[in-house]
Motif scaffolding. Structure first.
Motif, mmCIF file in Angstrom:
data_model
loop_
_atom_site.group_PDB
_atom_site.id
_atom_site.type_symbol
_atom_site.label_atom_id
_atom_site.label_comp_id
_atom_site.label_asym_id
_atom_site.label_seq_id
_atom_site.Cartn_x
_atom_site.Cartn_y
_atom_site.Cartn_z
ATOM 1 N N GLU A 30 0.833 -1.205 0.000
ATOM 2 C CA GLU A 30 0.000 0.000 0.000
ATOM 3 C C GLU A 30 0.869 1.257 0.000
ATOM 4 O O GLU A 30 0.621 2.218 -0.747
ATOM 5 N N VAL A 66 -3.014 -1.195 -6.528
ATOM 6 C CA VAL A 66 -3.016 -0.115 -5.523
ATOM 7 C C VAL A 66 -2.995 1.239 -6.224
ATOM 8 O O VAL A 66 -3.763 2.155 -5.874
ATOM 9 N N ARG A 69 -6.391 2.001 -7.709
ATOM 10 C CA ARG A 69 -7.397 2.401 -6.718
ATOM 11 C C ARG A 69 -7.264 3.874 -6.351
ATOM 12 O O ARG A 69 -8.259 4.623 -6.295
ATOM 13 N N LYS A 95 -5.784 -9.686 -2.458
ATOM 14 C CA LYS A 95 -6.282 -8.723 -1.476
ATOM 15 C C LYS A 95 -6.531 -7.357 -2.114
ATOM 16 O O LYS A 95 -7.547 -6.706 -1.833
ATOM 17 N N ASN A 96 -5.628 -6.925 -2.970
ATOM 18 C CA ASN A 96 -5.814 -5.623 -3.606
ATOM 19 C C ASN A 96 -6.873 -5.661 -4.700
ATOM 20 O O ASN A 96 -7.527 -4.650 -4.965
ATOM 21 N N GLU A 98 -9.594 -7.439 -4.329
ATOM 22 C CA GLU A 98 -10.824 -7.340 -3.533
ATOM 23 C C GLU A 98 -11.060 -5.903 -3.082
ATOM 24 O O GLU A 98 -12.201 -5.436 -3.048
ATOM 25 N N ARG A 99 -10.017 -5.184 -2.752
ATOM 26 C CA ARG A 99 -10.162 -3.787 -2.331
ATOM 27 C C ARG A 99 -10.708 -2.923 -3.463
ATOM 28 O O ARG A 99 -11.484 -1.983 -3.226
ATOM 29 N N GLU A 102 -14.402 -3.606 -3.703
ATOM 30 C CA GLU A 102 -15.143 -2.983 -2.598
ATOM 31 C C GLU A 102 -15.526 -1.537 -2.903
ATOM 32 O O GLU A 102 -16.505 -1.028 -2.340
ATOM 33 N N SER A 520 -5.545 2.468 6.832
ATOM 34 C CA SER A 520 -6.872 2.036 6.428
ATOM 35 C C SER A 520 -7.117 2.427 4.984
ATOM 36 O O SER A 520 -6.470 3.310 4.442
ATOM 37 N N ILE A 521 -8.068 1.779 4.351
ATOM 38 C CA ILE A 521 -8.410 2.071 2.965
ATOM 39 C C ILE A 521 -9.634 2.969 2.954
ATOM 40 O O ILE A 521 -10.664 2.668 3.546
ATOM 41 N N SER A 523 -12.711 5.175 1.224
ATOM 42 C CA SER A 523 -13.654 5.070 0.112
ATOM 43 C C SER A 523 -13.647 6.373 -0.673
ATOM 44 O O SER A 523 -12.986 7.339 -0.324
#
Length: 533
Positions: A30, A66, A69, A95-96, A98-99, A102, A520-521, A523
Motif C-alpha cells: 500500500e 493499488v 485504486r 487482497k488488492n 478485492e479492495r 469494494e 486504512s483504505i 472510500s
C-alpha cells in the motif's frame, strides 16, 4: 553513496522492513502504491488522460492495483486490465483486487489477444505485469501483451521494472521486454538500468525511497554504487585564501602528433581550467605554435618533428597524463615503453597510450599503483578481450582493476569508475558528450584534479561528474547535436557553481512518509486530500 543491490538483497530488505516495523506485506505494498500514485498525480495534476494499467497476477500486479485504486479515488479516468493467463495469483494481488471491488471498480480480465483494448497515442500506459523477480522470458499471451504495449505508441510508465527485463542477468528475448519511457523503481538504483545492452528498455527512471530497512541496506555487500551530487560534493576541497599556485600542483601532459594536436590542446585547456596550479605540455615541434597560441596559460616543450620520439621532459611535474593524440608511430611506441619502465610519477593514460599498453600487456605490471586509465569500450576490449554481455564486461572490469591495482574509468553513458573491488557509476547520462575530443577533455580534467592533491580515485569521480554535468547545464543553450568538446571546458565554471550551490529546502504540503505504516483504505467519499502533492 547509494548502493546498487541485487534482487535477492531487495527481497531480504523487504523482509527486514516487515519484521522491524511490525507491519504486514500488504501495508508495504500500500505504501509503495501511494508513493507511485503521488509521483503520477504530481505530474498529471488531474489531467483527463486515459490511464490504462496492465497488471500481472503477482506482486507487481498488486502494486498496479493499488495505484489504480488511488487514481480512481482521485477522479482519474482509469482502465485496469488483468492478464489472466492461468498463472497463480499471489495473496497480495488477491487482497488488492478485492479492495478495488469494494469501491465498485472491476478490472477487465484479458484471456486472449482479441481482448486487448484500443489504445490512443494520447493515453498513458502503466506497466505492472512483472517486477524484478522475473527469471525467464514471458511467453504466449504475456509476450504478446508486452508487444502490444510496445506498439501502442503511448507513454509507458513501468512499475519498479520494465516487464520482461531481468534484474541480474542479460535479456534472452528482446521481443519480450517492455520499452518504458519512464520507470519508477524502488529504494535503490538497479544495475540493469545502467547497461548499454538494455538501452531499448530504459529511457528515464526515478528511484522512490520506500523506506526499506536502513540497517539491512547499510550492511548489505555490493560491488556496485551510483554516484550522486552529494557524494561528489563531499569530495570537493575548498581553497584557502592564502593559497598560491604552488599549492595546486603541476600537471604535465604528453601527447600530440601531426594532425592530432587538437587532442592535446583540449586536454591542456581542461587541466588549466579545472585549476591545476601549473600546466606543461610535451609535444612534437609541429604543435608548438598551435599550443602556445591557443593556451597561453600553459608551458610547452617539444621533442620530435611530427611525433614524440623521446619522452624526456624538464618539467617538475606532480602528475603526468599521456596518450592523447600520440599516434602509433613505431619510434614513438619504443619511447613510450621505455618511459613506462622508468617512470615513478603518478600517471593517467588515455587514447593511444592505452592502445600501446594493449600491445605490450607486460607494461601493466610497471604502472604505479592507482594509475588512472580512461578507456572507451573498444580500448577496454583491447586490454581485456571480448565479453559475452555487459554483466561479463563488469566482471572483467573489476578483475582487471584489482589485478593491476589501477583506477579504470570506463567511459559510457553511465561512466563506470572501477577501484578497490568496487564499480562506481556516474549518475548523469547525456548523449551530448558523444563527440570527438570529449575524452581528451576528461583526461585533462582528471589529471588537473590529481595535481591538486586529490586522491586519484577522488579525482576520477569528481572529474567524471564535472564532465557530464557541463553537458546537462549546457542544454539550456545548446542541443545534443551542437554541443562540442570545447563546450565542456566553457561550461566547467557552471559545473563547479552548480555543485557548490546551496539548495533551498523544498516546501511541501506534507512530510514524506519514509517508513511504511499500517493504514486504512478510504472510500470515494473519504478521500485523503493530504495525498495531493
Amino acid at each position: 553513496m547509494p548502493k546498487i543491490l541485487s534482487a535477492k538483497q531487495l527481497y531480504e530488505a523487504d523482509a527486514a522492513t516487515i519484521k522491524n516495523n511490525d507491519i504486514e506485506y500488504i501495508d508495504l505494498m500500500e505504501h509503495v502504491g501511494v508513493l507511485c500514485f503521488n509521483w503520477i498525480h504530481a505530474r498529471l495534476q488531474g489531467n483527463p488522460v486515459v490511464v490504462r494499467i496492465f497488471c500481472g497476477t503477482g506482486n507487481n500486479g498488486g502494486d498496479g492495483l493499488v495505484i489504480a485504486r488511488h487514481l480512481h479515488q482521485h477522479g482519474y479516468h482509469v482502465k485496469i486490465y488483468v492478464l489472466n493467463c492461468g498463472n497463480n495469483r499471489t495473496d497480495l494481488f488477491i487482497k488488492n483486487y478485492e479492495r478495488l471491488k469494494e469501491i465498485g471498480v472491476w478490472p477487465e480480465m484479458i484471456t486472449c489477444t482479441s481482448e486487448f483494448p484500443e489504445v490512443s497515442e494520447n493515453d498513458m500506459i502503466i506497466d505492472a505485469i512483472f517486477g524484478l523477480g522475473l527469471s525467464r522470458p514471458p511467453q504466449d499471451m504475456l509476450k504478446e501483451a508486452i508487444q502490444f504495449i510496445n506498439n501502442a505508441n503511448a507513454f509507458v510508465l513501468s512499475v519498479d521494472f520494465p516487464s520482461g527485463l531481468y534484474a541480474d542477468k542479460p535479456v534472452t528475448d528482446k521481443e519480450s521486454v517492455v520499452k518504458a519511457y519512464h520507470t519508477l523503481t524502488f529504494q535503490t538504483p538497479k544495475l540493469a538500468f545502467l547497461l548499454p545492452d538494455n538501452k531499448e528498455f530504459i529511457q528515464d527512471w526515478t528511484v522512490l525511497d520506500i523506506g526499506l530497512d536502513q540497517n539491512y541496506i547499510e550492511k548489505a555487500k555490493t560491488d556496485y554504487y551510483l554516484m550522486e551530487r552529494e557524494d561528489v560534493k563531499s569530495i570537493y576541497q575548498p581553497r584557502n585564501k592564502f593559497a598560491h599556485k604552488g599549492n595546486f600542483g603541476h600537471t604535465l601532459l604528453i601527447g600530440g602528433s601531426k594532425g592530432k594536436i587538437g587532442a592535446m590542446t583540449l586536454s591542456v585547456k581542461a587541466a588549466v581550467k579545472v585549476g591545476s596550479g601549473l600546466v606543461s605540455a610535451l609535444i612534437p615541434d609541429c604543435g608548438y605554435n598551435i599550443l602556445q597560441t591557443t593556451v597561453p596559460e600553459a608551458m610547452a616543450e617539444t621533442n620530435g618533428a611530427d611525433v614524440i620520439t623521446d619522452f624526456k621532459y624538464t618539467s617538475d611535474a606532480s602528475i603526468i597524463a599521456l596518450g592523447m593524440g600520440l599516434g602509433q608511430d613505431n619510434l614513438m611506441q619504443k619511447g613510450f615503453v621505455t618511459f613506462i619502465k622508468t617512470n615513478k610519477k603518478p600517471l593517467l593514460i588515455d587514447a593511444d597510450g592505452l592502445n600501446i599498453l594493449a600491445k605490450n600487456k607486460a607494461l601493466l605490471n610497471k604502472l604505479p599503483e592507482n594509475t588512472v586509465l580512461t578507456p572507451h569500450p573498444k580500448e577496454f576490449e583491447r586490454l581485456v578481450g571480448k565479453w559475452k554481455n555487459d554483466y561479463d564486461k563488469l566482471k572483467k572490469l573489476l578483475k582487471f582493476s584489482a589485478k593491476y591495482k589501477l583506477i579504470v574509468v570506463l567511459k559510457g553513458a553511465y561512466t563506470a569508475v572501477a577501484y578497490d573491488q568496487g564499480i562506481y557509476f556516474n549518475g548523469i547520462a547525456n548523449p551530448a558528450l558523444a563527440t570527438g575530443g570529449s575524452g581528451d577533455v576528461l583526461s585533462g580534467i582528471i589529471s588537473g584534479l590529481m595535481a591538486q592533491h586529490y586522491h586519484p580515485f577522488s579525482a576520477a569521480l569528481l572529474g567524471v561528474y564535472f564532465h557530464s554535468s557541463t553537458a546537462d547545464i549546457a542544454m539550456r543553450d545548446e542541443s545534443v547535436e551542437t554541443f562540442v568538446a570545447s563546450d565542456i571546458i566553457k561550461y566547467l565554471p557552471n559545473a563547479f557553481k552548480a555543485l557548490l550551490k546551496k539548495e533551498k529546502p523544498k516546501k511541501e504540503d506534507r512530510e514524506e512518509e519514509k517508513t511504511p505504516k499500517k493504514r486504512s483504505i478510504k472510500s470515494d467519499d473519504d478521500k485523503d486530500e493530504n495525498m495531493y502533492i
